[in-house]
Design a protein around this motif. Structure first.
Motif, PDB file in Angstrom:
ATOM      1  N   LEU A 162       0.825  -1.201   0.000  1.00 34.02           N
ATOM      2  CA  LEU A 162       0.000   0.000   0.000  1.00 34.02           C
ATOM      3  C   LEU A 162       0.864   1.259   0.000  1.00 34.02           C
ATOM      4  O   LEU A 162       1.955   1.276   0.573  1.00 34.02           O
ATOM      5  CB  LEU A 162      -0.903   0.032   1.236  1.00 34.02           C
ATOM      6  CG  LEU A 162      -1.994  -1.029   1.309  1.00 34.02           C
ATOM      7  CD1 LEU A 162      -2.739  -0.921   2.630  1.00 34.02           C
ATOM      8  CD2 LEU A 162      -2.973  -0.875   0.139  1.00 34.02           C
ATOM      9  N   PRO A 163       0.386   2.330  -0.619  1.00 27.60           N
ATOM     10  CA  PRO A 163       1.092   3.606  -0.503  1.00 27.60           C
ATOM     11  C   PRO A 163       1.139   4.047   0.961  1.00 27.60           C
ATOM     12  O   PRO A 163       0.254   3.700   1.753  1.00 27.60           O
ATOM     13  CB  PRO A 163       0.223   4.568  -1.339  1.00 27.60           C
ATOM     14  CG  PRO A 163      -0.586   3.694  -2.228  1.00 27.60           C
ATOM     15  CD  PRO A 163      -0.809   2.417  -1.484  1.00 27.60           C
ATOM     16  N   GLU A 164       2.155   4.796   1.311  1.00 27.33           N
ATOM     17  CA  GLU A 164       2.289   5.250   2.690  1.00 27.33           C
ATOM     18  C   GLU A 164       1.068   6.071   3.100  1.00 27.33           C
ATOM     19  O   GLU A 164       0.665   7.006   2.411  1.00 27.33           O
ATOM     20  CB  GLU A 164       3.554   6.092   2.840  1.00 27.33           C
ATOM     21  CG  GLU A 164       3.810   6.547   4.266  1.00 27.33           C
ATOM     22  CD  GLU A 164       5.101   7.331   4.402  1.00 27.33           C
ATOM     23  OE1 GLU A 164       5.378   7.835   5.512  1.00 27.33           O
ATOM     24  OE2 GLU A 164       5.819   7.456   3.386  1.00 27.33           O
ATOM     25  N   SER A 182      -8.734   2.154  -0.068  1.00 27.92           N
ATOM     26  CA  SER A 182      -9.778   3.093  -0.459  1.00 27.92           C
ATOM     27  C   SER A 182      -9.504   3.727  -1.819  1.00 27.92           C
ATOM     28  O   SER A 182      -8.478   4.390  -2.006  1.00 27.92           O
ATOM     29  CB  SER A 182      -9.903   4.183   0.606  1.00 27.92           C
ATOM     30  OG  SER A 182     -10.668   5.273   0.136  1.00 27.92           O
ATOM     31  N   ALA A 183     -10.438   3.541  -2.749  1.00 28.34           N
ATOM     32  CA  ALA A 183     -10.303   4.204  -4.053  1.00 28.34           C
ATOM     33  C   ALA A 183     -10.395   5.715  -3.888  1.00 28.34           C
ATOM     34  O   ALA A 183      -9.683   6.472  -4.575  1.00 28.34           O
ATOM     35  CB  ALA A 183     -11.381   3.704  -5.000  1.00 28.34           C
ATOM     36  N   ARG A 222      -5.486  11.643  -3.250  1.00 29.59           N
ATOM     37  CA  ARG A 222      -4.037  11.837  -3.100  1.00 29.59           C
ATOM     38  C   ARG A 222      -3.338  11.921  -4.446  1.00 29.59           C
ATOM     39  O   ARG A 222      -2.204  12.379  -4.534  1.00 29.59           O
ATOM     40  CB  ARG A 222      -3.428  10.706  -2.269  1.00 29.59           C
ATOM     41  CG  ARG A 222      -3.952  10.575  -0.843  1.00 29.59           C
ATOM     42  CD  ARG A 222      -3.979  11.906  -0.097  1.00 29.59           C
ATOM     43  NE  ARG A 222      -4.280  11.747   1.313  1.00 29.59           N
ATOM     44  CZ  ARG A 222      -5.490  11.582   1.823  1.00 29.59           C
ATOM     45  NH1 ARG A 222      -6.554  11.513   1.029  1.00 29.59           N
ATOM     46  NH2 ARG A 222      -5.669  11.475   3.135  1.00 29.59           N
ATOM     47  N   ALA A 223      -3.980  11.474  -5.516  1.00 28.80           N
ATOM     48  CA  ALA A 223      -3.405  11.617  -6.858  1.00 28.80           C
ATOM     49  C   ALA A 223      -3.681  13.004  -7.442  1.00 28.80           C
ATOM     50  O   ALA A 223      -3.272  13.296  -8.574  1.00 28.80           O
ATOM     51  CB  ALA A 223      -3.957  10.534  -7.788  1.00 28.80           C
ATOM     52  N   GLY A 268      -4.179   8.805 -13.786  1.00 32.57           N
ATOM     53  CA  GLY A 268      -3.499   9.575 -12.763  1.00 32.57           C
ATOM     54  C   GLY A 268      -3.200   8.762 -11.520  1.00 32.57           C
ATOM     55  O   GLY A 268      -2.122   8.880 -10.918  1.00 32.57           O
ATOM     56  N   VAL A 269      -4.151   7.927 -11.113  1.00 33.67           N
ATOM     57  CA  VAL A 269      -3.942   7.072  -9.944  1.00 33.67           C
ATOM     58  C   VAL A 269      -2.864   6.032 -10.232  1.00 33.67           C
ATOM     59  O   VAL A 269      -1.995   5.762  -9.392  1.00 33.67           O
ATOM     60  CB  VAL A 269      -5.263   6.394  -9.526  1.00 33.67           C
ATOM     61  CG1 VAL A 269      -5.007   5.301  -8.488  1.00 33.67           C
ATOM     62  CG2 VAL A 269      -6.241   7.429  -8.982  1.00 33.67           C
TER      63      VAL A 269
END
Length: 383
Positions: free
Chosen positions: A286-288, A311-312, A318-319, A363-364
């Motif tokens: 997972l991303p931090e 979570s989408a 965050r993107a 983008g994500v």
């Protein structure tokens, strides 16, 4: 007739060959008149041969429309059985019934099991396909079986919950359609077991009995209770409808934030098994800072140790995509209330929504290396 008139996104081109099925018999006749060849294992067809449309809440059809037969599922009927000795009421609902109207009736009767799924648009028959879920509840929690017609054989089957292979926003019904590129199993009716407010209570007696334990923190906060608390079903329904309305998730013709298909992308499920190193932890994939949630096995109720869900909405935000984000001429945008819904601002076409979806997904992926999966059924469209 156009799909724009039949879908909650209010986009989509003409329907060349509409057919309305108002009874179960008419639906069966249509299905048997339009059989499907046995899947061969080859690549699925790009465009389905037949479409089935009921509530239209999970459907995005191209601006060119659809040239094949379209069955408008308008079947009606609810059979309420008497409660058994433990207070369980078995209810069988025809596929074309409106989902939220049905949920409202269960709450009025003091029946628990579906109250947290209040306000979800669409038809009853569509809910097991997607294993519709919200606020800690899923259709799989109280569904006993589905009466479905196999388009390959023309035969009716009672598919019990264990045969439906439920998972997060999926089922055998959905996966078989994805594999073939067309619907194979047509839902005729759905049966639920719901808990009455008291053992032995009459099935037609209104009540306000305690619902299932609250399992979603946001709902618990709205109700001002602890997680696990049992709250009267009518109170849960009111809280859920208020929460959904605050996010533009209760249909309202005057609110363009509700001109959507609900959550456009599913929450990603990531593997915790690495071929090179074996088992890894959520922090490894997972991303931090990204939230992590267990993925429950519906047969055991236990968390699947091989996967983790995130979570989408968190990834989208965050993107760099905020509420109301749009591209091009702005005819389609993210909801101004939350980032999971792609919305028609009044004059959008299907291609406007597709352009926005592609932009956000790219983008994500660029930011986090995670590819978002669309939740609606796409017809004539490839993201």
């Amino acid at each position: 007739m156009r799909f724009a008139d039949l879908t909650t996104l209010r986009v989509g081109g003409p329907i060349a060959h509409p057919h309305e099925a108002r009874t179960r018999g008419e639906l069966v006749d249509f299905v048997r008149a339009h059989p499907m060849q046995e899947p061969t294992g080859a690549a699925p067809r790009k465009t389905p041969d037949v479409l089935f449309v009921a509530g239209g809440s999970n459907l995005l059809v191209a601006d060119d429309g659809f040239d094949g037969p379209v069955c408008l599922v308008r079947t009606r009927g609810i059979d309420w059985q008497k409660p058994d000795d433990s207070g369980v009421v078995r209810v069988t609902v025809e596929a074309g019934e409106d989902w939220d109207a049905f949920v409202a009736q269960t709450v009025d009767r003091g029946l628990s099991g579906l109250e947290a799924l209040s306000g979800v648009p669409g038809s009853v028959g569509a809910t097991p396909v997607q294993n519709v879920g919200a606020y800690g509840a899923e259709v799989a929690d109280c569904l006993t079986h589905v009466l479905a017609l196999d388009r390959v054989t023309g035969e009716e089957h009672l598919l019990t919950a264990d045969r439906l292979g439920f998972g997060y926003r999926t089922s055998v019904l959905k996966r078989s359609a994805a594999e073939a590129g067309a619907v194979r199993w047509v839902v005729l009716a759905v049966t639920f077991d719901l808990q009455s407010s008291g053992a032995g209570a009459a099935a037609d007696a209104p009540g306000d009995g305690a619902g299932a334990a609250v399992r979603y923190r946001q709902l618990a906060t709205a109700l001002d209770v602890d997680l696990g608390t049992r709250v009267p079903v009518a109170q849960v329904r009111r809280a859920v409808l208020d929460l959904r309305a605050s996010k533009g998730m209760v249909l309202d013709a005057a609110d363009h934030d509700t001109w959507s298909a609900g959550s456009f992308f599913t929450n990603p499920i990531l593997s915790l098994v690495d071929d090179a190193v074996g088992r890894v932890t959520p922090a490894d994939v997972l991303p931090e800072g990204a939230p992590s949630y267990p993925v429950l096995d519906h047969r055991t109720g236990e968390a699947d140790p091989a996967v983790v869900k995130t979570s989408a909405a968190w990834l989208i935000e965050r993107a760099g995509f905020s509420r109301g984000y749009s591209v091009g001429d702005g005819l389609a945008s993210l909801s101004t209330k939350h980032t999971l819904a792609l919305t028609n601002r009044g004059e959008a076409r299907a291609r406007d929504l597709v352009e926005l979806a592609r932009h956000i997904r790219a983008g994500v992926e660029e930011a986090f290396g995670i590819v978002l999966v669309p939740e609606p059924n796409l017809v004539g469209i490839d993201l």
